[in-house]
Design a protein around this motif. Structure first.
Motif, PDB file in Angstrom:
ATOM      1  N   GLY A 143      50.873  48.038  31.628  1.00  0.00           N
ATOM      2  CA  GLY A 143      52.122  48.586  32.153  1.00  0.00           C
ATOM      3  C   GLY A 143      53.308  47.955  31.439  1.00  0.00           C
ATOM      4  N   ILE A 144      54.308  48.754  31.097  1.00  0.00           N
ATOM      5  CA  ILE A 144      55.530  48.226  30.483  1.00  0.00           C
ATOM      6  C   ILE A 144      56.695  48.752  31.325  1.00  0.00           C
ATOM      7  CG2 ILE A 144      56.927  48.031  28.354  1.00  0.00           C
ATOM      8  CD1 ILE A 144      53.798  49.670  27.683  1.00  0.00           C
ATOM      9  N   GLN A 145      57.392  47.841  31.955  1.00  0.00           N
ATOM     10  CA  GLN A 145      58.547  48.219  32.783  1.00  0.00           C
ATOM     11  C   GLN A 145      59.807  47.824  32.048  1.00  0.00           C
ATOM     12  OE1 GLN A 145      58.726  49.336  36.246  1.00  0.00           O
ATOM     13  NE2 GLN A 145      56.585  49.924  35.913  1.00  0.00           N
ATOM     14  N   SER A 146      60.789  48.733  31.962  1.00  0.00           N
ATOM     15  CA  SER A 146      62.018  48.373  31.265  1.00  0.00           C
ATOM     16  C   SER A 146      63.159  49.265  31.708  1.00  0.00           C
ATOM     17  CB  SER A 146      61.827  48.509  29.764  1.00  0.00           C
ATOM     18  OG  SER A 146      63.064  48.355  29.127  1.00  0.00           O
ATOM     19  N   SER A 147      64.254  48.653  32.116  1.00  0.00           N
ATOM     20  CA  SER A 147      65.423  49.461  32.478  1.00  0.00           C
ATOM     21  C   SER A 147      66.027  50.076  31.221  1.00  0.00           C
ATOM     22  CB  SER A 147      66.455  48.616  33.209  1.00  0.00           C
ATOM     23  OG  SER A 147      66.721  47.467  32.440  1.00  0.00           O
ATOM     24  N   ARG A 148      65.635  49.516  30.044  1.00  0.00           N
ATOM     25  CA  ARG A 148      66.148  50.076  28.785  1.00  0.00           C
ATOM     26  C   ARG A 148      65.577  51.470  28.523  1.00  0.00           C
ATOM     27  NH1 ARG A 148      65.275  46.360  23.894  1.00  0.00           N
ATOM     28  NH2 ARG A 148      63.965  45.033  25.184  1.00  0.00           N
ATOM     29  N   MET A 149      64.486  51.772  29.214  1.00  0.00           N
ATOM     30  CA  MET A 149      63.862  53.084  29.007  1.00  0.00           C
ATOM     31  C   MET A 149      64.712  54.195  29.638  1.00  0.00           C
ATOM     32  SD  MET A 149      59.994  54.054  29.976  1.00  0.00           S
ATOM     33  CE  MET A 149      59.439  55.744  29.970  1.00  0.00           C
ATOM     34  N   LEU A 150      65.478  53.808  30.687  1.00  0.00           N
ATOM     35  CA  LEU A 150      66.257  54.772  31.439  1.00  0.00           C
ATOM     36  C   LEU A 150      67.215  55.523  30.504  1.00  0.00           C
ATOM     37  CD1 LEU A 150      66.618  55.523  34.482  1.00  0.00           C
ATOM     38  CD2 LEU A 150      68.530  53.923  34.501  1.00  0.00           C
ATOM     39  N   LEU A 151      67.061  56.806  30.414  1.00  0.00           N
ATOM     40  CA  LEU A 151      67.907  57.690  29.604  1.00  0.00           C
ATOM     41  C   LEU A 151      67.897  57.367  28.101  1.00  0.00           C
ATOM     42  CD1 LEU A 151      71.030  58.004  31.985  1.00  0.00           C
ATOM     43  CD2 LEU A 151      69.094  59.541  31.795  1.00  0.00           C
ATOM     44  N   ALA A 152      67.027  56.467  27.677  1.00  0.00           N
ATOM     45  CA  ALA A 152      67.020  56.120  26.244  1.00  0.00           C
ATOM     46  C   ALA A 152      66.035  57.015  25.509  1.00  0.00           C
ATOM     47  CB  ALA A 152      66.600  54.665  26.077  1.00  0.00           C
ATOM     48  N   HIS A 153      66.330  57.373  24.284  1.00  0.00           N
ATOM     49  CA  HIS A 153      65.322  58.103  23.515  1.00  0.00           C
ATOM     50  C   HIS A 153      64.738  57.153  22.471  1.00  0.00           C
ATOM     51  CE1 HIS A 153      68.390  58.598  20.413  1.00  0.00           C
ATOM     52  NE2 HIS A 153      69.203  58.972  21.375  1.00  0.00           N
ATOM     53  N   GLY A 154      63.530  57.438  22.064  1.00  0.00           N
ATOM     54  CA  GLY A 154      62.881  56.586  21.055  1.00  0.00           C
ATOM     55  C   GLY A 154      62.093  55.434  21.648  1.00  0.00           C
ATOM     56  N   PHE A 155      62.182  55.226  22.973  1.00  0.00           N
ATOM     57  CA  PHE A 155      61.481  54.094  23.587  1.00  0.00           C
ATOM     58  C   PHE A 155      59.961  54.264  23.469  1.00  0.00           C
ATOM     59  CE2 PHE A 155      59.464  51.961  27.170  1.00  0.00           C
ATOM     60  CZ  PHE A 155      60.039  50.713  27.135  1.00  0.00           C
ATOM     61  N   VAL A 185      61.521  54.412  34.376  1.00  0.00           N
ATOM     62  CA  VAL A 185      61.700  53.002  34.000  1.00  0.00           C
ATOM     63  C   VAL A 185      60.405  52.326  33.575  1.00  0.00           C
ATOM     64  CG1 VAL A 185      63.788  52.558  35.336  1.00  0.00           C
ATOM     65  CG2 VAL A 185      61.534  52.358  36.425  1.00  0.00           C
ATOM     66  N   GLY A 186      59.378  53.089  33.351  1.00  0.00           N
ATOM     67  CA  GLY A 186      58.147  52.420  32.958  1.00  0.00           C
ATOM     68  C   GLY A 186      57.120  53.370  32.399  1.00  0.00           C
ATOM     69  N   LYS A 195      56.215  42.880  24.660  1.00  0.00           N
ATOM     70  CA  LYS A 195      57.164  42.062  25.432  1.00  0.00           C
ATOM     71  C   LYS A 195      58.589  42.196  24.902  1.00  0.00           C
ATOM     72  CE  LYS A 195      54.260  38.477  27.388  1.00  0.00           C
ATOM     73  NZ  LYS A 195      53.691  37.156  27.114  1.00  0.00           N
ATOM     74  N   LYS A 196      58.724  42.638  23.651  1.00  0.00           N
ATOM     75  CA  LYS A 196      60.071  42.844  23.089  1.00  0.00           C
ATOM     76  C   LYS A 196      60.783  44.004  23.792  1.00  0.00           C
ATOM     77  CE  LYS A 196      58.562  41.449  18.501  1.00  0.00           C
ATOM     78  NZ  LYS A 196      57.968  41.997  17.294  1.00  0.00           N
ATOM     79  N   TYR A 197      59.987  44.868  24.447  1.00  0.00           N
ATOM     80  CA  TYR A 197      60.580  46.087  25.006  1.00  0.00           C
ATOM     81  C   TYR A 197      60.582  46.131  26.535  1.00  0.00           C
ATOM     82  CZ  TYR A 197      60.091  47.427  20.191  1.00  0.00           C
ATOM     83  OH  TYR A 197      60.183  47.441  18.829  1.00  0.00           O
ATOM     84  N   GLY A 198      59.940  45.191  27.184  1.00  0.00           N
ATOM     85  CA  GLY A 198      59.940  45.233  28.640  1.00  0.00           C
ATOM     86  C   GLY A 198      58.992  44.207  29.232  1.00  0.00           C
ATOM     87  N   THR A 199      58.855  44.278  30.542  1.00  0.00           N
ATOM     88  CA  THR A 199      57.953  43.365  31.240  1.00  0.00           C
ATOM     89  C   THR A 199      56.545  43.967  31.204  1.00  0.00           C
ATOM     90  OG1 THR A 199      59.782  42.910  32.696  1.00  0.00           O
ATOM     91  CG2 THR A 199      57.626  42.113  33.405  1.00  0.00           C
ATOM     92  N   VAL A 200      55.610  43.179  30.724  1.00  0.00           N
ATOM     93  CA  VAL A 200      54.268  43.726  30.486  1.00  0.00           C
ATOM     94  C   VAL A 200      53.287  43.208  31.536  1.00  0.00           C
ATOM     95  CG1 VAL A 200      52.405  43.907  28.782  1.00  0.00           C
ATOM     96  CG2 VAL A 200      54.773  43.767  28.010  1.00  0.00           C
ATOM     97  N   THR A 201      52.501  44.117  32.100  1.00  0.00           N
ATOM     98  CA  THR A 201      51.431  43.684  33.014  1.00  0.00           C
ATOM     99  C   THR A 201      50.097  44.223  32.492  1.00  0.00           C
ATOM    100  OG1 THR A 201      51.855  45.635  34.336  1.00  0.00           O
ATOM    101  CG2 THR A 201      52.772  43.581  35.153  1.00  0.00           C
ATOM    102  N   ILE A 202      49.067  43.420  32.657  1.00  0.00           N
ATOM    103  CA  ILE A 202      47.727  43.825  32.201  1.00  0.00           C
ATOM    104  C   ILE A 202      46.795  43.827  33.413  1.00  0.00           C
ATOM    105  CG2 ILE A 202      45.780  43.215  30.665  1.00  0.00           C
ATOM    106  CD1 ILE A 202      48.234  43.641  28.976  1.00  0.00           C
TER     107      ILE A 202
END
Ligand code: ADP
Ligand code: ASP
Ligand code: MG
Length: 438
Positions: free
Chosen positions: A309-321, A344-345, A364-371
């Motif tokens: 899982g990759i959670q990131s608020s940067r994903m919100l409305l962003a393209h290219g994520f 967001v994820g 991890k450069k792009y968000g919080t990672v869970t395995i």
């Protein structure tokens, strides 16, 4: 011509080898027959290799000796004449001395693949010798001359087509052509294989290459069942599957078929029939280009799945994520099976974890990672097109009591997949059977 493949259990004893020989010669039609190693042999060869990797030649030596004794005993049972007993004994002694030669040298994956190839080389020689002893007009063609993989370890289809056709043309007029399943050469000419269970793949590659009338996979069960008979009680054979349905079931864990063996048959339009060597008159399953509407066909489960899982608020409305995320998996040659996204994820599943740590570090450069490890994909296959209102609801209803981590629906018209904990696999499969097939 038809291509027939017999699995390990089908050639698992001298009596079974005799039965298979009777079966392939009963109608007098020419056939190309692909054989697996006798059941248990490839596992023993894996174990021998494991001893050699661990630098324990005595362990390997002892297993080779036990296997040799087993095979030498088969010779007495299989052949009736001294001539063929002697010929086969000489062949087997050479084979086992060849295996022993690996206990003295450096051991790498190259040597391991040469060892793993010997199971099919032995079984095909034994059956061909038996057919010749019976007076059958049979010939053994080496799969090492016909099947090759490319630099991406994928079958090199053009090469396979050219070489298989050339081998058949160079040896016209035989009634039975025997060859080895599973084994091949790679792009560098080394001995390699099509991964465990790969004999099905050999049969489908050859069947597609020569435009066979039909590819028959003979095994120890009456066709594809509607759920995994090793896990669920009261499963039933499915009589017909569309190519895509069979491909999904094979990929998502129905062990009766190698995960990718249906693709070449589908592209060539050659029907595949699954048949039972222990009950040759049972109808089995036909896999072809017909899509039956309005039915759910079967359920399968794929083990050893890891969810990332990759959670990131940067994903919100962003393209290219998503591109950046997928590039990481591409860099580490790791394919993704399931994917679910929210604003967001994103969660994906993989089954090859050899680069998991490196993938995690990059992500991890792009968000919080869970395995989450030890998960299992359960896949329901059938006519699941969106216009079939209610089919997906029936599948979801079956899982009311089960914690489902991901659901994937709409990727194709034939599949709905659920990601559950491996510990819930059995009850998930059972619940689906109870709801969908009762
Ligand atoms: P072979 O050695 O002939 O290749 P396999 O052991 O690879 O045989 O495949 C046959 C086995 O697959 C069956 O004995 C059965 O236990 C297992 N299997 C798993 N899922 C299914 C399914 N959906 N339908 C039929 N068999 C299945
Ligand atoms: N003998 C190989 C295996 O056990 C290939 C096969 O049986 O399909 O995996
Ligand atoms: Mg198999």
């Amino acid at each position: 011509m038809k291509v027939l493949k017999f699995g390990g259990t089908s050639v698992g004893t001298p009596q079974r080898m005799k039965d298979v020989s009777a079966l392939i010669t009963s109608d007098g039609q020419p056939k190309l027959v692909v054989l697996s190693a006798m059941s248990g042999t490839t596992n023993t060869l894996v174990e021998i290799s494991d001893y050699l990797y661990k630098k324990n030649p005595e362990g390997a030596y002892s297993l080779i000796g036990q296997l040799e004794q087993k095979y030498l005993a088969h010779v007495t049972e299989l052949y009736q004449t001294d001539e063929w007993r002697e010929r086969t004994t000489i062949f087997l002694k050479e084979e086992f001395n060849y295996l022993r030669s690996f206990t003295k040298s450096l051991f790498t994956s190259f040597e391991e693949k040469a060892i793993l190839a010997q199971g099919e080389i032995i079984s095909t020689n034994m059956v061909t010798n038996y057919l010749l002893e019976q007076g059958v007009n049979a010939i053994l063609l080496s799969a090492l001359d016909m099947i090759r993989t490319d630099k991406n370890a994928e079958p090199d289809f053009n090469y396979i087509r050219e070489r298989t056709t050339a081998q058949l043309e160079a040896n016209p007029g035989y009634d039975i052509y025997i060859t080895q399943g599973f084994i091949c050469r790679n792009a560098y000419g080394e001995i390699d294989n099509l991964l465990r269970g790969g004999s099905d793949y050999t049969a489908c590659l050859i069947g597609a290459a020569i435009h066979a009338d039909e590819i028959q996979i003979w095994t120890d069960i009456d066709g594809m069942h509607n759920n995994d008979p090793r896990v669920v009680e009261h499963t039933e054979p499915v009589r017909q599957l569309y190519f895509e349905e069979a491909a999904e079931l094979a990929y998502f864990g129905a062990k009766i078929l190698h995960p990718t063996c249906i693709q070449p048959a589908k592209f060539a339009g050659v029907p595949v029939r699954l048949l039972n060597t222990m009950d040759p008159h049972a109808p089995g399953t036909i896999i072809n280009n017909e899509m039956q509407r309005g039915t759910i066909k079967a359920v399968a489960a794929k083990d050893n799945i890891t969810c990332i899982g990759i959670q990131s608020s940067r994903m919100l409305l962003a393209h290219g994520f998503l591109r950046k995320v997928f590039e990481i998996f591409e860099t580490y040659k790791t394919s993704i099976d399931m994917i679910c996204t929210s604003e967001v994820g994103v969660s994906v599943t993989i089954d090859n974890t050899s680069n998991l740590q490196a993938i995690k570090d990059e992500l991890k450069k792009y968000g919080t990672v869970t395995i989450e490890e030890q998960m299992c994909i359960v896949c329901v296959v059938g006519d699941l097109a969106t216009q079939n209102v209610g089919f997906e609801t029936r599948a979801c209803n079956a899982l009311q009591e089960i914690p489902v981590r991901m659901i994937s629906y709409g990727g194709s018209n034939h599949n709905i997949s659920f990601l559950v904990n491996a510990s819930d696999k059995k009850r998930t499969l059972q619940a689906l059977s109870n709801t969908l097939f009762d």
